[in-house]
Design a protein around this motif. Structure first.
Motif, PDB file in Angstrom:
ATOM      1  N   PRO A  29      55.075  36.902  20.614  1.00 56.55           N
ATOM      2  CA  PRO A  29      54.908  38.397  20.017  1.00 56.55           C
ATOM      3  C   PRO A  29      55.028  39.386  21.345  1.00 56.55           C
ATOM      4  CG  PRO A  29      52.715  37.388  20.098  1.00 56.55           C
ATOM      5  CD  PRO A  29      53.990  36.325  20.291  1.00 56.55           C
ATOM      6  N   GLU A  30      55.433  40.843  21.408  1.00 57.73           N
ATOM      7  CA  GLU A  30      55.676  41.414  22.525  1.00 57.73           C
ATOM      8  C   GLU A  30      54.147  41.653  23.026  1.00 57.73           C
ATOM      9  OE1 GLU A  30      57.741  42.719  24.075  1.00 57.73           O
ATOM     10  OE2 GLU A  30      59.524  42.634  23.266  1.00 57.73           O
ATOM     11  N   GLY A  31      53.247  42.038  22.250  1.00 57.61           N
ATOM     12  CA  GLY A  31      51.869  42.152  22.776  1.00 57.61           C
ATOM     13  C   GLY A  31      51.129  40.857  23.169  1.00 57.61           C
ATOM     14  N   LEU A  32      50.027  41.085  23.620  1.00 54.73           N
ATOM     15  CA  LEU A  32      49.201  39.860  23.895  1.00 54.73           C
ATOM     16  C   LEU A  32      48.363  39.536  22.749  1.00 54.73           C
ATOM     17  CD1 LEU A  32      47.827  40.875  27.536  1.00 54.73           C
ATOM     18  CD2 LEU A  32      49.393  39.102  26.950  1.00 54.73           C
ATOM     19  N   THR A  33      47.991  38.182  22.480  1.00 51.67           N
ATOM     20  CA  THR A  33      47.096  37.566  21.694  1.00 51.67           C
ATOM     21  C   THR A  33      45.787  37.974  21.850  1.00 51.67           C
ATOM     22  OG1 THR A  33      46.915  35.500  22.413  1.00 51.67           O
ATOM     23  CG2 THR A  33      48.820  35.797  20.973  1.00 51.67           C
ATOM     24  N   ASP A  34      44.914  37.933  21.084  1.00 50.72           N
ATOM     25  CA  ASP A  34      43.296  37.997  21.285  1.00 50.72           C
ATOM     26  C   ASP A  34      42.858  36.973  22.366  1.00 50.72           C
ATOM     27  OD1 ASP A  34      43.385  39.941  19.472  1.00 50.72           O
ATOM     28  OD2 ASP A  34      42.472  38.904  17.941  1.00 50.72           O
ATOM     29  N   ALA A  35      43.561  35.727  22.277  1.00 45.24           N
ATOM     30  CA  ALA A  35      43.075  34.691  23.345  1.00 45.24           C
ATOM     31  C   ALA A  35      43.616  35.220  24.775  1.00 45.24           C
ATOM     32  CB  ALA A  35      43.623  33.427  22.778  1.00 45.24           C
ATOM     33  N   GLU A  36      44.625  35.376  24.707  1.00 39.08           N
ATOM     34  CA  GLU A  36      45.406  36.033  25.926  1.00 39.08           C
ATOM     35  C   GLU A  36      44.569  37.215  26.615  1.00 39.08           C
ATOM     36  OE1 GLU A  36      49.936  34.299  25.319  1.00 39.08           O
ATOM     37  OE2 GLU A  36      49.246  36.455  24.823  1.00 39.08           O
TER      38      GLU A  36
END
Length: 203
Positions: free
Chosen positions: A190-197
């Motif tokens: 995905p273009e945005g960061l994941t919660d973990a990232e």
């Protein structure tokens, strides 16, 4: 520390057709298309005194706003998180070590230069490098020759090659050592960061 940070800076281009990258401006535009890129890396460190290169593999995430996640899996796990002004390094079973730009300004000087490479800041690059761009045989090549200290005291040249993506980054040192980083399985989704990232960048 400085050399490790120099080896971190990697990214990939957008999935435009290779034929659209006909000059430096087009390449820099392509490199700045996406906010986030993820993929796998294989790094080989060639040291003149050793017959075989030192190899490592892992995964990375690069985000324009937050910085770089570099997760080495082999030969042993190492986690690196680099932001605009802080670096956190974690070895398995050890307390993370954090270095700030205030504590080591020279290291972060190098990191800002390499951000310019990957974010398409042509003006910043021209202040620091002689730039040679070429395209042919279904790939492009960008050779950066340092003009000023401290870069020209360490590196002979920095070479990036790719097709749809940056596939290889080479750091050639004046003393004869060389670092190669090969990139595979790159994606911008995905273009945005994941919660973990996002959690990794919170330190």
């Amino acid at each position: 520390m400085i050399k490790r940070m120099l080896c971190l800076w990697l990214t990939v281009a957008s999935p435009l057709a290779w034929s659209s990258v006909a000059n430096l401006d087009a390449l820099q535009t392509q490199l700045s298309q996406h906010d986030t890129v993820r993929g796998d890396f294989t790094q080989k460190r060639h040291i003149e005194m050793f017959e075989q290169p030192l190899s490592s593999e892992g995964q990375f995430t690069l985000n324009k706003e937050q910085g770089l996640l570099w997760q080495q899996a082999t030969p042993f796990p190492v986690g690196l998180v680099l932001t605009q002004d802080k670096l956190r390094q974690t070895f398995a079973g050890q307390i993370p070590k954090v270095v700030t730009a205030k504590e080591n300004p020279m290291a972060f000087y190098f990191s800002h230069i390499f951000l310019a490479v990957f974010h398409g800041d042509t003006d910043a690059l021209k202040e620091q490098f002689d730039i040679a761009f070429s395209a042919g045989d279904n790939q492009w090549t960008l050779v950066l020759t340092p003009l000023n200290a401290p870069l020209n005291a360490v590196f002979e040249a920095i070479t990036l090659t790719g097709n749809d993506n940056i596939d290889r980054l080479e750091l050639k040192e004046l003393r004869g050592d060389k670092t190669e980083i090969l990139f595979t399985n790159q994606t911008h989704q995905p273009e945005g960061l994941t919660d973990a990232e996002k959690a990794q960048f919170s330190f």
